[in-house]
Design an enzyme around this catalytic site. Structure first.
Site, PDB file in Angstrom:
ATOM      1  N   HIS A 307      73.501  -2.328  31.199  1.00  0.00           N
ATOM      2  CA  HIS A 307      73.089  -3.679  30.796  1.00  0.00           C
ATOM      3  C   HIS A 307      72.622  -4.432  32.036  1.00  0.00           C
ATOM      4  CE1 HIS A 307      73.260  -7.662  28.942  1.00  0.00           C
ATOM      5  NE2 HIS A 307      73.263  -7.017  27.790  1.00  0.00           N
ATOM      6  N   ASP A 365      75.298  -1.874  21.677  1.00  0.00           N
ATOM      7  CA  ASP A 365      74.596  -0.914  20.798  1.00  0.00           C
ATOM      8  C   ASP A 365      75.275   0.439  20.717  1.00  0.00           C
ATOM      9  OD1 ASP A 365      71.785  -2.469  22.172  1.00  0.00           O
ATOM     10  OD2 ASP A 365      72.374  -2.580  20.067  1.00  0.00           O
TER      11      ASP A 365
HETATM   12  C1  SDX Z   1      70.626  -5.035  24.517  1.00  0.00           C
HETATM   13  O1  SDX Z   1      69.666  -8.561  27.874  1.00  0.00           O
HETATM   14  C2  SDX Z   1      70.561  -8.591  26.819  1.00  0.00           C
HETATM   15  O2  SDX Z   1      71.425  -9.433  26.758  1.00  0.00           O
HETATM   16  C3  SDX Z   1      70.304  -7.536  25.752  1.00  0.00           C
HETATM   17  C4  SDX Z   1      71.380  -7.419  24.676  1.00  0.00           C
HETATM   18  C5  SDX Z   1      71.399  -8.638  23.780  1.00  0.00           C
HETATM   19  O3  SDX Z   1      72.442  -8.858  23.132  1.00  0.00           O
HETATM   20  O4  SDX Z   1      70.327  -9.293  23.638  1.00  0.00           O
HETATM   21  O5  SDX Z   1      72.656  -7.260  25.270  1.00  0.00           O
HETATM   22  C6  SDX Z   1      71.106  -6.225  23.751  1.00  0.00           C
HETATM   23  O6  SDX Z   1      69.442  -4.862  24.644  1.00  0.00           O
HETATM   24  C7  SDX Z   1      71.644  -4.117  25.161  1.00  0.00           C
HETATM   25  C8  SDX Z   1      70.982  -2.993  26.037  1.00  0.00           C
HETATM   26  C9  SDX Z   1      70.527  -1.878  25.095  1.00  0.00           C
HETATM   27  N1  SDX Z   1      69.739  -0.882  25.817  1.00  0.00           N
HETATM   28  C10 SDX Z   1      70.199   0.352  26.040  1.00  0.00           C
HETATM   29  O7  SDX Z   1      71.344   0.740  25.763  1.00  0.00           O
HETATM   30  C11 SDX Z   1      69.178   1.317  26.630  1.00  0.00           C
HETATM   31  C12 SDX Z   1      69.809   2.094  27.797  1.00  0.00           C
HETATM   32  N2  SDX Z   1      70.071   1.164  28.868  1.00  0.00           N
HETATM   33  C13 SDX Z   1      69.043   1.040  29.924  1.00  0.00           C
HETATM   34  O8  SDX Z   1      67.740   1.168  29.465  1.00  0.00           O
HETATM   35  C14 SDX Z   1      69.328  -0.117  30.877  1.00  0.00           C
HETATM   36  O9  SDX Z   1      70.658  -0.060  31.189  1.00  0.00           O
HETATM   37  C15 SDX Z   1      68.978  -1.526  30.453  1.00  0.00           C
HETATM   38  C16 SDX Z   1      67.578  -1.655  30.008  1.00  0.00           C
HETATM   39  C17 SDX Z   1      69.884  -1.977  29.354  1.00  0.00           C
HETATM   40  C18 SDX Z   1      69.209  -2.425  31.673  1.00  0.00           C
HETATM   41  O10 SDX Z   1      68.299  -2.031  32.607  1.00  0.00           O
HETATM   42  P1  SDX Z   1      68.170  -2.821  34.024  1.00  0.00           P
HETATM   43  O11 SDX Z   1      69.034  -3.992  34.104  1.00  0.00           O
HETATM   44  O12 SDX Z   1      66.726  -3.012  34.310  1.00  0.00           O
HETATM   45  O13 SDX Z   1      68.830  -1.810  34.988  1.00  0.00           O
HETATM   46  P2  SDX Z   1      68.087  -0.585  35.595  1.00  0.00           P
HETATM   47  O14 SDX Z   1      67.260   0.102  34.549  1.00  0.00           O
HETATM   48  O15 SDX Z   1      67.421  -1.024  36.847  1.00  0.00           O
HETATM   49  O16 SDX Z   1      69.328   0.363  35.914  1.00  0.00           O
HETATM   50  C19 SDX Z   1      69.982   0.308  37.152  1.00  0.00           C
HETATM   51  C20 SDX Z   1      70.213   1.780  37.500  1.00  0.00           C
HETATM   52  C21 SDX Z   1      68.925   2.612  37.510  1.00  0.00           C
HETATM   53  O17 SDX Z   1      69.113   3.649  38.445  1.00  0.00           O
HETATM   54  P3  SDX Z   1      68.441   3.456  39.922  1.00  0.00           P
HETATM   55  O18 SDX Z   1      66.949   3.256  39.694  1.00  0.00           O
HETATM   56  O19 SDX Z   1      69.100   2.235  40.523  1.00  0.00           O
HETATM   57  O20 SDX Z   1      68.766   4.755  40.627  1.00  0.00           O
HETATM   58  O21 SDX Z   1      71.063   2.385  36.503  1.00  0.00           O
HETATM   59  C22 SDX Z   1      70.345   3.423  35.854  1.00  0.00           C
HETATM   60  C23 SDX Z   1      68.865   3.231  36.127  1.00  0.00           C
HETATM   61  O22 SDX Z   1      68.176   4.465  36.123  1.00  0.00           O
HETATM   62  N3  SDX Z   1      70.626   3.296  34.427  1.00  0.00           N
HETATM   63  C24 SDX Z   1      70.949   4.301  33.618  1.00  0.00           C
HETATM   64  C25 SDX Z   1      71.162   3.705  32.369  1.00  0.00           C
HETATM   65  N4  SDX Z   1      70.946   2.394  32.450  1.00  0.00           N
HETATM   66  C26 SDX Z   1      70.606   2.142  33.727  1.00  0.00           C
HETATM   67  N5  SDX Z   1      71.080   5.628  33.833  1.00  0.00           N
HETATM   68  C27 SDX Z   1      71.438   6.364  32.756  1.00  0.00           C
HETATM   69  N6  SDX Z   1      71.665   5.885  31.515  1.00  0.00           N
HETATM   70  C28 SDX Z   1      71.535   4.554  31.295  1.00  0.00           C
HETATM   71  N7  SDX Z   1      71.762   4.046  30.073  1.00  0.00           N
END
Ligand code: SDX
Length: 430
Positions: A307, A365
């Site tokens: 998140h 989720d």
């Molecule tokens: C919702 O914003 C909100 O409030 C949203 C929400 C709401 O109520 O409105 O809470 C609802 O959308 C919840 C999130 C649902 N999405 C997912 O579950 C999809 C999987 N999660 C990722 O796509 C990600 O965690 C996000 C999109 C949720 C957050 O992404 P960020 O904040 O841009 O963080 P990031 O992608 O930069 O991640 C930081 C690191 C990265 O690695 P590095 O580049 O630093 O090496 O963590 C890794 C990412 O690759 N990472 C993951 C991961 N999520 C982040 N690696 C593996 N699996 C994951 N799920």
């Protein structure tokens, strides 16, 4: 908000004094509104990781502590003690209602649950296998073609009517999208049922027999609505605010929010998370998927994990996990393989140094799809249910923005890294 102190920025020898604004809770903010005028520079923050887009009194999140408050009330208490329409009142008007206020509000919502009969025709324009989110984007946007008496955003009364209509009609539209996708007749709302029971009835009853809503399932459904009601300035809420800042009518703004929520990185993650858990299939395959999630060359992410704000447990995920156990027990769906995989995946991931270092925890989720599937919903209905629940948050944030005298059209700038100015070259010379 009183300006208590300021930050000094030195740009090319020029010092710019920027006020620091103090919040009720959370980080202080540097007010950069005069930065470009005084310093002739922009700030740069793709994805808005360090940017506050507005001030708001509605929802507060502490990502480090895993806290979520609606108008100051912790989500755990609201999920346990309140119910969705009371939470709607709280988000819309800022205070918990008295008994009289709540009864009046519930009556107003109940009497707006039907949609204009002509709107049934919109559904027939879609293929039966259209994703229900496509249908919802279309039909909600089309509401502005029907409810002309509530599109003038400068009239507080029309803003109020539009808010009630959207909260009231979203379950009806979501249920119609579901019924259309399975070739069953639409079921009209019933004023004798609660908001959540009415939604379940519109989804699962058929004309051929009586359908009695299980009160415990209605309670679980209502709790899911509450957990998804609002969440600060997330992507879809920011979309609604940006659309609203141009003066677009509320139905168009909410349709924009639905479109944004559809993405798998946002509200579409509940569908993607359940599909992922099914793909993993059994506990012994979890290490293979954990490795994929950690592999930078592999685009796979653990859906329902991570998140932007929560770097601790999403408090909604905790409540959802408890609810999953309750609902599956209630339905006699013991040893649900998907739930077993989810619980083991959570356990293994939270012990893995990659997830610990990146502070990746289950989000709202991760468990919601397990409950919704057990209730009988297809995965394609998971995000429409999220959209239905979040409508009150979107409309509350939209109302707050429209009523703010400082409100102006949102228009970010950019860091231009394209070609320098150059003259046109005739095609024969290229
Ligand atoms: C919702 O914003 C909100 O409030 C949203 C929400 C709401 O109520 O409105 O809470 C609802 O959308 C919840 C999130 C649902 N999405 C997912 O579950 C999809 C999987 N999660 C990722 O796509 C990600 O965690 C996000 C999109 C949720 C957050 O992404 P960020 O904040 O841009 O963080 P990031 O992608 O930069 O991640 C930081 C690191 C990265 O690695 P590095 O580049 O630093 O090496 O963590 C890794 C990412 O690759 N990472 C993951 C991961 N999520 C982040 N690696 C593996 N699996 C994951 N799920």
């Amino acid at each position: 908000m009183a300006e208590s102190k300021s930050a000094k920025l030195l740009v090319e020898g020029k010092e710019v004094d920027l006020p620091i604004l103090t919040p009720t809770a959370g980080p202080e903010v540097i007010d950069i509104r005069k930065l470009y005028g005084q310093g002739d520079v922009f700030t740069y923050d793709p994805g808005f990781t360090s940017t506050a887009s507005c001030d708001s009194t509605i929802t507060y999140i502490d990502g480090d502590k895993g806290e979520l408050w609606y108008r100051g009330y912790p989500i755990e208490q609201l999920a346990a003690e309140s119910h969705y329409l009371e939470v709607c009142y709280l988000l819309l008007y800022g205070e918990l209602p008295t008994e009289t206020q709540l009864t009046d509000f519930e009556n107003r919502v109940t009497r707006h649950t039907m949609v204009h009969e002509q709107m049934h025709n919109f559904f027939r324009g879609f293929r039966r296998d259209a994703h229900p989110m496509a249908t919802m984007v279309g039909v909600v946007g089309a509401m502005s073609a029907f409810y002309h008496d509530s599109v003038d955003i400068n009239d507080p009364l029309q803003r109020e009517i539009a808010s009630i209509r959207l909260i009231a009609k979203m379950p009806t539209i979501a249920a119609m999208a579901y019924k259309y996708s399975i070739g069953q007749p639409f079921v009209y709302p019933r004023n004798d049922l609660s908001y959540a029971a009415n939604f379940l009835h519109m989804c699962f009853s058929v004309p051929a027999e009586t359908y009695n809503v299980n009160p415990a399932l209605a309670r679980a459904m209502d709790r899911i609505f509450t957990l998804h009601a609002d969440h600060e300035q997330n992507a879809s809420t920011s979309t609604v605010r940006l659309a609203g800042s141009s003066g677009a009518n509320p139905f168009a703004c909410i349709a924009a929010g639905i479109a944004c929520l559809w993405g798998p990185a946002h509200g579409g993650a509940n569908q993607a998370a359940l599909e992922m858990l099914r793909q993993i299939g059994s506990v012994d395959r979890i290490p293979e998927y954990i490795a994929k999630a950690k592999d930078k060359s592999d685009p796979f992410k653990l859906m329902g994990f991570g998140h932007r704000v929560y770097k601790n447990f999403d408090p909604r995920a905790k409540v959802m996990k408890e609810s999953a156990d309750e609902v599956l027990d209630l339905l006699g769906v013991h040893n649900n393989p998907t739930l077993q995989v989810a619980k083991e995946l959570e356990k293994i991931a939270l012990e893995d140094e990659y997830f610990i270092e990146k502070k990746l925890y289950p989000n709202v989720d991760f468990y919601s799809g397990i409950i919704l599937e057990a209730m009988g919903f297809p995965t394609s209905m998971f995000t429409p249910i999220f959209a239905l629940s979040r409508t009150v948050g979107w409309i509350s944030q939209w109302k707050e923005m429209i009523a703010d005298p400082q409100n102006k059209i949102g228009r970010p700038r950019q860091l231009y890294i394209g070609s320098p100015r150059r003259d046109y070259i005739d095609i024969v010379k290229r």
